[in-house]
Motif scaffolding. Structure first.
Motif, PDB file in Angstrom:
ATOM      1  N   VAL A  65    -103.345 -40.691  -4.890  1.00  0.00           N
ATOM      2  CA  VAL A  65    -103.773 -41.491  -6.046  1.00  0.00           C
ATOM      3  C   VAL A  65    -103.172 -40.908  -7.320  1.00  0.00           C
ATOM      4  O   VAL A  65    -102.636 -41.643  -8.162  1.00  0.00           O
ATOM      5  CB  VAL A  65    -105.319 -41.543  -6.135  1.00  0.00           C
ATOM      6  N   PHE A  66    -103.248 -39.587  -7.473  1.00  0.00           N
ATOM      7  CA  PHE A  66    -102.700 -38.935  -8.662  1.00  0.00           C
ATOM      8  C   PHE A  66    -101.212 -39.240  -8.814  1.00  0.00           C
ATOM      9  O   PHE A  66    -100.747 -39.614  -9.896  1.00  0.00           O
ATOM     10  CB  PHE A  66    -102.933 -37.416  -8.591  1.00  0.00           C
ATOM     11  N   ILE A  67    -100.462 -39.099  -7.737  1.00  0.00           N
ATOM     12  CA  ILE A  67     -99.010 -39.331  -7.789  1.00  0.00           C
ATOM     13  C   ILE A  67     -98.706 -40.794  -8.073  1.00  0.00           C
ATOM     14  O   ILE A  67     -97.865 -41.110  -8.928  1.00  0.00           O
ATOM     15  CB  ILE A  67     -98.338 -38.875  -6.478  1.00  0.00           C
ATOM     16  N   ARG A  68     -99.374 -41.698  -7.376  1.00  0.00           N
ATOM     17  CA  ARG A  68     -99.113 -43.138  -7.600  1.00  0.00           C
ATOM     18  C   ARG A  68     -99.410 -43.527  -9.045  1.00  0.00           C
ATOM     19  O   ARG A  68     -98.638 -44.263  -9.666  1.00  0.00           O
ATOM     20  CB  ARG A  68     -99.922 -43.980  -6.620  1.00  0.00           C
ATOM     21  N   GLU A  69    -100.517 -43.016  -9.592  1.00  0.00           N
ATOM     22  CA  GLU A  69    -100.865 -43.359 -10.975  1.00  0.00           C
ATOM     23  C   GLU A  69     -99.876 -42.744 -11.965  1.00  0.00           C
ATOM     24  O   GLU A  69     -99.483 -43.406 -12.931  1.00  0.00           O
ATOM     25  CB  GLU A  69    -102.300 -42.928 -11.280  1.00  0.00           C
TER      26      GLU A  69
END
Length: 161
Positions: A65-69
């Motif tokens: 989630v952190f990377i995608r955001e």
């Protein structure tokens, strides 16, 4: 905490390249970040990716989630997803692939089955990424030495053609 190998000390100082431990994390999470995308992330984002854990499925989900955001904020698109086969490469096989063994031998090291079995998952992953290619990484010999893979006696080394 991130696993830091001596052969990539400079990488950890500058974070201009993707460290081996991060490459393994990305494979576990199932995401592909190109070098230019990595460089475009701010240092805080790169450090977070380096240090966030991926030991459980919840941790993998959180890092994903952190990377995608971060990528969506920076580039307007999410990173590419890896196939299941690509994700599986995060967990190296129980025996060394023949090309890794051959490239180790060409670099002057005896990567025997017994030696491979003594390596941990991070070390095996690094050797797979650097040595399982037609043209191995320039860091392969340094990694083999760091991981305690024995050198081949001079008389036993393959001769250059």
């Amino acid at each position: 905490m991130i696993r830091k190998f001596k052969f990539e000390d400079e990488t950890h100082e500058s974070l201009q390249c993707v460290p081996m431990a991060v490459r393994r994390k990305l494979d576990r999470v199932g995401l592909k970040i190109g070098l230019e995308q990595w460089k475009s992330l701010d240092r805080g984002e790169r450090l977070a990716i380096c240090h966030l854990p991926v030991d459980s499925s919840e941790e993998c989900d959180a890092l994903g989630v952190f990377i995608r955001e971060a990528m969506k904020r920076r580039f307007g698109v999410e990173p590419k997803s890896l196939t299941d086969a690509q994700r599986a490469s995060a967990e190296p096989p129980a025996s060394a692939p023949s090309r890794v063994v051959a490239n180790a031998r060409a670099a002057g090291f005896d990567l025997s089955a017994a030696c491979w079995s003594r390596l941990d998952g991070d070390e095996r992953f690094a050797l797979m990424k650097m040595g399982d290619a037609e043209t191995p990484s320039h860091n392969l010999a340094a990694a083999l030495k760091e991981f305690g893979v024995p050198a081949i006696a001079q008389a036993d080394q393959p001769r250059a053609k």
